[in-house]
Design an enzyme around this catalytic site. Structure first.
Site, PDB file in Angstrom:
ATOM      1  N   GLU A 132     -61.080 -26.283 -47.341  1.00 38.30           N
ATOM      2  CA  GLU A 132     -60.453 -26.344 -46.010  1.00 38.30           C
ATOM      3  C   GLU A 132     -60.691 -27.711 -45.389  1.00 38.30           C
ATOM      4  O   GLU A 132     -61.801 -28.270 -45.514  1.00 38.30           O
ATOM      5  CB  GLU A 132     -61.074 -25.318 -45.040  1.00 38.30           C
ATOM      6  CG  GLU A 132     -60.649 -23.904 -45.258  1.00 38.30           C
ATOM      7  CD  GLU A 132     -61.271 -22.944 -44.236  1.00 38.30           C
ATOM      8  OE1 GLU A 132     -61.476 -23.345 -43.062  1.00 38.30           O
ATOM      9  OE2 GLU A 132     -61.555 -21.804 -44.629  1.00 38.30           O
TER      10      GLU A 132
HETATM   11  C1  NOJ Z   1     -63.247 -22.356 -41.147  1.00 37.94           C
HETATM   12  C2  NOJ Z   1     -62.876 -20.916 -41.311  1.00 37.94           C
HETATM   13  O1  NOJ Z   1     -63.005 -20.550 -42.658  1.00 37.94           O
HETATM   14  C3  NOJ Z   1     -61.479 -20.620 -40.824  1.00 37.94           C
HETATM   15  O2  NOJ Z   1     -61.310 -19.235 -40.826  1.00 37.94           O
HETATM   16  C4  NOJ Z   1     -61.266 -21.227 -39.458  1.00 37.94           C
HETATM   17  O3  NOJ Z   1     -60.049 -20.882 -38.901  1.00 37.94           O
HETATM   18  C5  NOJ Z   1     -61.404 -22.740 -39.583  1.00 37.94           C
HETATM   19  N1  NOJ Z   1     -62.743 -23.019 -39.992  1.00 37.94           N
HETATM   20  C6  NOJ Z   1     -61.143 -23.501 -38.292  1.00 37.94           C
HETATM   21  O4  NOJ Z   1     -62.105 -23.200 -37.359  1.00 37.94           O
END
Ligand code: NOJ
Length: 432
Positions: A337
């Site tokens: 991510e």
């Molecule tokens: C990490 C998390 O895994 C995700 O669910 C979240 O929306 C993002 N960070 C942004 O905060």
């Protein structure tokens, strides 16, 4: 910034999670948390993006973006609505969704646990109880048996460090507890669960004779903690140890470090196939003489620009994190991510360009970063920030459920397609 290429083997993708986009489920802890009034804008994951009913259209967005892979999660509370009772409808729904991804040459990376638990699991004590790990393994076994023919690549648990600290030490995630000892208990159980299902997924796919190389890892929230003063630096090291080291060491090597260590528990070996990095920001750490704040205070850097939630934008951090953990473990790194809440999309293009630039910098220095998943495909239910955290490449109108591409979606589509950031993109999207 100069133009740069990530290379033909590099994989670009997007990431989402079930609770944040699907809507329509009341059997999970986050729905209950929202009903208790704990979401800042009083929204609920029951609405979200109604993705459950719009799978085909949303996969259309992934096609528009030219992604080669998509990271999505499965909602445990839908698949196992009651302990030991599995829903064929739910698993068939996910099979259909995954088949559609594959049909469009989009490789699924499936997360098995992403912050939300079934209510029955919570009622049994949730992740506080070591015996409950068994429930998670039974769910995972059912899933792998039933969709493991379609899915080779898995993330076991998303951000166990955030789940345990925000839920049990800080108390802003369910179940809202403020007890560091409970937090450590939960952290330990999540690590042990990861190790168990790491083996289980490999064994099950092999036993069932499913095709394709099995790859299993985790996704950890990794930020940079920097201290300025002597005490600040020491406090930053402590935070880094509790928030990162305990989980990374545990999930990568099977070793439970103090204070997670347990008499008789020795399981030292490699327990992941990749290191999944969720990177967003950096904090400056200060020591404060205040036990109820666990002796730390997090500060912003006034010279850095911020996302909508006030988080510092610090692209060099992704380089620092990848360098550090590659040096330590020499395992492939997936950026599982990276993204920004930016409603008006005036910082996102640059955010993407600068983070990719730092990834390329690490790759050029020998770090094996293989993938980048942008968080997120579309605006979604951003946990305690509800519908106000706007992380999407696509804007989502939660009333009409209309998705509209932001400028960044155009940029990201080009990057995914060409696997490079060209001079033309730099000029057109003002990435300078
Ligand atoms: C990490 C998390 O895994 C995700 O669910 C979240 O929306 C993002 N960070 C942004 O905060």
């Amino acid at each position: 910034m100069k133009a740069f290429k990530l290379g033909n083997d590099f994989i670009f993708g997007t990431a989402t999670s079930s609770t944040q986009i699907e809507g329509g489920d009341k059997n999970n802890t986050w729905y209950e948390w929202s009903k208790e009034g704990k979401i800042r804008d009083l929204s609920s994951p029951f609405t979200a993006c109604d993705h459950w009913n719009r799978v085909e259209k949303d996969i259309g967005l992934l096609i528009e973006l030219h992604v080669q892979s998509h990271r999505m999660s499965l909602e445990w509370s839908r698949i196992e609505p009651e302990p030991g009772q599995f829903s064929k409808d739910a698993i068939d729904h996910y099979r259909k969704e995954i088949k559609l991804l594959l049909k469009n040459n989009i490789e699924p990376l499936i997360t098995l646990h992403h912050f939300s638990d079934p209510l029955w699991f919570k009622d049994m004590g949730g992740w506080m109880e070591a015996e409950n790990i068994e429930f998670f393994t039974e769910y995972v076994e059912y899933v792998v048996k039933n969709i493991g023919d379609l899915v080779c690549q898995w993330v076991t648990i998303n951000e166990p460090n955030v789940y345990s600290t925000l839920g049990y030490a800080i108390g802003i995630f369910p179940p809202g507890q403020r007890n560091i000892f409970k937090c450590f208990k939960v952290m330990r159980n999540l690590i042990k669960a990861h190790i168990k299902v790491y083996d289980l997924i490999h064994e099950t796919r092999e036993r069932e004779g499913y095709q394709g190389k099995t790859i299993v890892g985790y996704a950890l929230h990794i930020r940079i903690f920097d201290g300025l003063s002597f005490l600040g630096k020491k406090t930053a090291q402590c935070l880094d140890y509790i928030f990162h080291t305990l989980s990374i060491v545990g999930m990568t090597t099977g070793h439970l470090k103090f204070p997670l260590s347990e008499k008789g528990y020795i399981n030292k070996r490699r327990t992941t196939d990749f290191i999944g990095v969720n990177f967003y920001t950096r904090n400056i750490v200060e020591f404060i003489l205040c036990p109820s704040f666990y002796f730390y205070h997090l500060l912003n850097d006034k010279d850095l620009s911020k996302n909508d939630q006030g988080w510092d934008i610090y692209p060099e951090g992704i380089y620092r994190v990848c360098k550090k953990y590659y040096k330590k473990y020499e395992l492939p790194i997936y950026i599982t991510e990276n993204g920004i809440s930016d409603r008006y999309d005036n910082r996102r293009p640059k955010y993407i360009g600068n983070h990719l630039f730092q990834i390329k910098r690490a790759i050029d220095e020998g770090v094996d970063i293989q993938r980048y998943y942008h968080w997120s495909l579309m605006d979604n239910f951003e946990w305690i920030d509800g519908e106000t955290g706007r992380f999407g490449l696509y804007h989502c109108n939660f009333q009409t459920q209309k998705r509209t591409p932001r400028k960044s979606a155009m940029l990201y589509a080009e990057i995914c397609y060409y696997k490079e950031v060209t001079q033309k993109m730099i000029e057109e999207f003002s990435l300078e």
